[in-house]
Motif scaffolding. Structure first.
Motif, mmCIF file in Angstrom:
data_model
loop_
_atom_site.group_PDB
_atom_site.id
_atom_site.type_symbol
_atom_site.label_atom_id
_atom_site.label_comp_id
_atom_site.label_asym_id
_atom_site.label_seq_id
_atom_site.Cartn_x
_atom_site.Cartn_y
_atom_site.Cartn_z
ATOM 1 N N SER A 1 -20.207 52.242 5.246
ATOM 2 C CA SER A 1 -20.346 51.677 3.865
ATOM 3 C C SER A 1 -18.956 51.200 3.471
ATOM 4 C CB SER A 1 -20.718 52.681 2.728
ATOM 5 O OG SER A 1 -22.026 53.216 3.055
ATOM 6 N N LEU A 2 -18.718 49.891 3.097
ATOM 7 C CA LEU A 2 -17.528 49.340 2.703
ATOM 8 C C LEU A 2 -17.579 49.593 1.138
ATOM 9 C CD1 LEU A 2 -17.445 46.310 4.835
ATOM 10 C CD2 LEU A 2 -16.095 48.464 5.365
ATOM 11 N N VAL A 3 -16.682 50.448 0.560
ATOM 12 C CA VAL A 3 -16.951 50.928 -0.754
ATOM 13 C C VAL A 3 -16.189 49.990 -1.570
ATOM 14 C CG1 VAL A 3 -16.987 52.734 -2.533
ATOM 15 C CG2 VAL A 3 -17.458 53.211 -0.025
ATOM 16 N N GLY A 4 -16.678 49.390 -2.622
ATOM 17 C CA GLY A 4 -15.744 48.786 -3.718
ATOM 18 C C GLY A 4 -14.953 47.402 -2.977
ATOM 19 N N ILE A 5 -15.809 46.451 -2.510
ATOM 20 C CA ILE A 5 -15.360 45.416 -1.958
ATOM 21 C C ILE A 5 -15.374 44.229 -3.135
ATOM 22 C CG2 ILE A 5 -15.951 45.668 0.510
ATOM 23 C CD1 ILE A 5 -18.082 43.525 -0.083
ATOM 24 N N ASP A 6 -14.450 43.414 -3.092
ATOM 25 C CA ASP A 6 -14.696 42.116 -4.294
ATOM 26 C C ASP A 6 -15.886 41.620 -4.500
ATOM 27 O OD1 ASP A 6 -11.820 42.605 -5.170
ATOM 28 O OD2 ASP A 6 -11.061 40.892 -4.143
ATOM 29 N N ASN A 7 -16.480 41.541 -5.589
ATOM 30 C CA ASN A 7 -17.661 40.968 -5.917
ATOM 31 C C ASN A 7 -17.524 39.476 -5.910
ATOM 32 O OD1 ASN A 7 -20.357 40.790 -6.351
ATOM 33 N ND2 ASN A 7 -20.121 41.474 -8.637
ATOM 34 N N THR A 8 -17.125 38.590 -4.764
ATOM 35 C CA THR A 8 -16.977 37.201 -4.930
ATOM 36 C C THR A 8 -17.666 36.581 -3.759
ATOM 37 O OG1 THR A 8 -14.939 37.828 -3.521
ATOM 38 C CG2 THR A 8 -14.547 37.406 -5.955
ATOM 39 N N PRO A 9 -18.043 35.452 -3.833
ATOM 40 C CA PRO A 9 -18.781 34.747 -2.619
ATOM 41 C C PRO A 9 -18.105 34.627 -1.611
ATOM 42 C CG PRO A 9 -18.959 33.372 -4.797
ATOM 43 C CD PRO A 9 -17.866 34.673 -4.989
ATOM 44 N N GLY A 10 -18.776 34.939 -0.268
ATOM 45 C CA GLY A 10 -18.244 34.820 0.967
ATOM 46 C C GLY A 10 -17.720 36.133 1.658
ATOM 47 N N ASN A 11 -17.950 37.313 0.857
ATOM 48 C CA ASN A 11 -17.258 38.448 1.572
ATOM 49 C C ASN A 11 -18.267 39.247 2.390
ATOM 50 O OD1 ASN A 11 -14.611 38.355 0.501
ATOM 51 N ND2 ASN A 11 -15.109 39.999 -1.340
ATOM 52 N N ALA A 12 -19.394 38.904 2.033
ATOM 53 C CA ALA A 12 -20.509 39.514 3.256
ATOM 54 C C ALA A 12 -20.635 38.660 4.447
ATOM 55 C CB ALA A 12 -21.849 39.703 2.415
ATOM 56 N N ALA A 13 -20.517 37.395 4.229
ATOM 57 C CA ALA A 13 -20.345 36.489 5.319
ATOM 58 C C ALA A 13 -19.140 36.840 5.973
ATOM 59 C CB ALA A 13 -20.186 34.883 4.663
ATOM 60 N N LYS A 14 -18.103 37.280 5.538
ATOM 61 C CA LYS A 14 -17.009 37.389 6.404
ATOM 62 C C LYS A 14 -16.941 38.763 7.267
ATOM 63 C CE LYS A 14 -13.255 35.627 3.218
ATOM 64 N NZ LYS A 14 -12.595 36.018 2.122
ATOM 65 N N VAL A 15 -17.604 39.760 6.619
ATOM 66 C CA VAL A 15 -18.154 41.223 7.293
ATOM 67 C C VAL A 15 -18.897 40.924 8.327
ATOM 68 C CG1 VAL A 15 -18.883 43.558 6.906
ATOM 69 C CG2 VAL A 15 -17.359 42.366 5.079
ATOM 70 N N PHE A 16 -19.961 40.102 8.099
ATOM 71 C CA PHE A 16 -20.846 40.130 9.060
ATOM 72 C C PHE A 16 -20.451 39.253 10.358
ATOM 73 C CE2 PHE A 16 -23.219 42.161 5.986
ATOM 74 C CZ PHE A 16 -23.539 43.335 6.730
ATOM 75 N N ALA A 17 -19.593 38.132 9.934
ATOM 76 C CA ALA A 17 -19.014 37.115 11.036
ATOM 77 C C ALA A 17 -18.365 38.014 11.933
ATOM 78 C CB ALA A 17 -18.289 36.140 10.456
ATOM 79 N N THR B 1 -25.062 46.331 -3.073
ATOM 80 C CA THR B 1 -25.164 46.647 -4.534
ATOM 81 C C THR B 1 -24.064 46.073 -5.250
ATOM 82 O OG1 THR B 1 -25.859 48.762 -3.611
ATOM 83 C CG2 THR B 1 -26.544 48.218 -5.794
ATOM 84 N N GLU B 2 -24.240 45.500 -6.259
ATOM 85 C CA GLU B 2 -23.104 45.354 -7.400
ATOM 86 C C GLU B 2 -22.798 46.600 -8.137
ATOM 87 O OE1 GLU B 2 -22.771 41.262 -9.751
ATOM 88 O OE2 GLU B 2 -23.924 42.802 -10.698
ATOM 89 N N ILE B 3 -21.725 47.102 -8.087
ATOM 90 C CA ILE B 3 -21.394 48.123 -9.038
ATOM 91 C C ILE B 3 -20.730 47.888 -10.379
ATOM 92 C CG2 ILE B 3 -21.693 49.998 -7.167
ATOM 93 C CD1 ILE B 3 -18.562 49.760 -6.732
ATOM 94 N N SER B 4 -20.098 46.709 -10.401
ATOM 95 C CA SER B 4 -19.299 46.448 -11.659
ATOM 96 C C SER B 4 -19.418 44.671 -11.502
ATOM 97 C CB SER B 4 -18.087 46.775 -11.855
ATOM 98 O OG SER B 4 -17.137 46.374 -10.899
ATOM 99 N N PRO B 5 -18.700 44.176 -12.702
ATOM 100 C CA PRO B 5 -18.673 42.658 -12.369
ATOM 101 C C PRO B 5 -17.791 42.261 -11.249
ATOM 102 C CG PRO B 5 -18.812 43.432 -14.759
ATOM 103 C CD PRO B 5 -18.657 44.637 -13.907
#
Ligand code: ADP
Ligand code: ASP
Ligand code: MG
Length: 412
Positions: free
Chosen positions: A265-281, A296-300
């Protein structure tokens, strides 16, 4: 000529009497007018032994060398099989994966088939020979030997059946067919007569070791009829085939447990476009196969991103996660290496409700804590502590009455 592919797993060729027994199955098909292509696995527990031999010398063996070593198990079986057939009066010829141009990518220990050269096989069949092919192995474009992942001989067999236009692919094994669950864990598991490719795909991906998942994918894509059956008795096994409407009447067709899983689990990553793509790439570059992803979004501003992997990929995945951590502004990384996943599968879930309620209820009653839940249209999976995994599978099987044959569980 009608062609059939017959695949014999490790226990079905474990010793000389068993190879002779398998050879008799082949001869029967020949006498019935078939051109027969046999795919064979390494004898008995030989692949496990080779893995142990490697680890004794090097706790982290190079994957290329691992493939070079493991492929020898199958190579022994195919030549022995050909010799047995010759002794019984039938012409046979054996081939390694490389010799029939079983071309794969270069992902050692989990390579994927790219193409198969069928000409050499057809030529031998036309000469009246029985063709015996080593399962589980191929070669990459640089002629390195590759293997398809544990249990991969099933995939060799179904892919070959597709490539040579076989009428059917028979998978001979040590059980009477696909059961509602692993009979080694849930003894009352009932045999299934017919199952859809989609259900079998989910069962195989989520722990039903009886079929290699890629084999089912090939079967579905190239329309290969697959018959999983016993090498010990002559009874009909399970046909894996396209869906028919009455299959929907059964809400849950089977249940599985997948052990040796880990969760990062990557806890508390920035909720911005492209982060999931970066991790899975990054994970894909490290050749890590990811099973389930939960974000899951945990805050804005922040989100949590978890994914499940096989334990064998944990080191590579951890390294990849560490490398990407700062780039996605992750607060912390949480790793669990003691996870198993229990799943129920059934195309009837599309039209019947109440499956989740029953599954979670059974686990709650047995005091099994659910770490995370993932679903597909026809599957519900719960990650649980590995220590409780088998018990959890049994209570789920009991809740869905998986000891009874499908006709007793069918709903309208
Ligand atoms: P082979 O060596 O013939 O490929 P495997 O050991 O790979 O055989 O697969 C057969 C085993 O799969 C069975 O002995 C059984 O314990 C296990 N298994 C797991 N899930 C199932 C299931 N749903 N139905 C039947 N067998 C299963
Ligand atoms: N011999 C290989 C294994 O044990 C491949 C197979 O049996 O399908 O995984
Ligand atoms: Mg197998």
């Amino acid at each position: 000529m009608k062609i059939i592919v017959q695949k014999f797993g490790g226990t079905s060729v474990a010793d000389a009497p068993k190879i002779r027994n398998a050879a008799r199955r082949v001869i029967k098909a020949v006498e019935n007018g078939y051109g027969v292509v046999v795919v064979a696995s390494a004898r008995g527990k030989q692949t496990d032994q080779l893995v142990a031999d490697a680890l004794e010398l090097n706790p982290n063996p190079p994957k290329r060398e691992m493939d070079q070593l493991l492929s020898t198990g199958e190579q022994q079986t195919v030549s022995l099989f050909a010799m047995a057939l010759e002794a019984m009066g039938y012409d046979a010829i054996s081939f390694t994966g490389g010799q029939i141009r079983m071309m794969t990518d270069s992902s050692h220990t989990k390579a994927r088939i790219q193409s198969i050269g069928a000409e050499r096989i057809h030529k031998q069949l036309d000469k009246g020979k029985i063709v015996i092919v080593a399962g589980f192995q191929g070669i990459d474009k640089d002629e390195n030997i590759t293997t398809l992942g544990r249990g991969g001989s099933d995939t060799t067999a179904v892919a070959l059946a597709a490539a040579i236009g076989a009428e059917e692919c028979e998978i001979y094994t040590d059980v009477d067919g696909i059961h509602t669950s692993d009979p080694r864990i849930f003894k009352e598991a009932a045999k299934i007569d017919e199952i859809s490719y989609d259900e079998m795909l989910e069962l195989a991906h989520f722990g039903a070791g009886v079929m290699h998942p890629r084999a089912v994918e090939f079967g579905k894509k190239y329309d290969v009829k697959i018959h999983v059956r016993s090498s010990i008795n002559e009874s009909n096994g399970t046909i894996i085939t396209h869906e028919v409407p009455q299959m929907e009447g059964v809400t849950v067709s089977g249940a599985t447990v997948q052990k040796d899983m880990a969760k990062i689990s990557l806890v508390g990553i920035d909720n911005t476009p492209g982060n999931a793509a970066k991790v899975f790439a990054h994970l894909s570059k490290a050749k890590v196969v990811v099973n389930d992803i939960i974000q899951t979004e945990i805050s804005p501003e922040k989100a949590n991103l978890s994914f499940m992997i096989n334990l064998s990929d944990l080191d590579a995945a951890k390294e990849a996660a560490e490398q990407i951590k700062d780039e996605v502004n992750c607060d912390s990384i949480f790793v669990r290496d003691d996870i198993a996943e229990v799943s129920v599968v059934g195309i009837g879930m599309r039209t019947h409700y109440g499956v989740a309620e029953k599954m979670f209820g059974a686990l709650a009653e047995a005091k099994v804590n659910i770490d995370s839940i993932t679903t597909s249209e026809i599957r519900i999976s719960c990650a649980v502590d590995e220590d409780q995994a088998e018990m959890a599978l049994k209570v789920v099987c009991t809740a869905f009455e998986l000891g009874k044959p499908a006709e007793h569980r069918r709903k309208s």
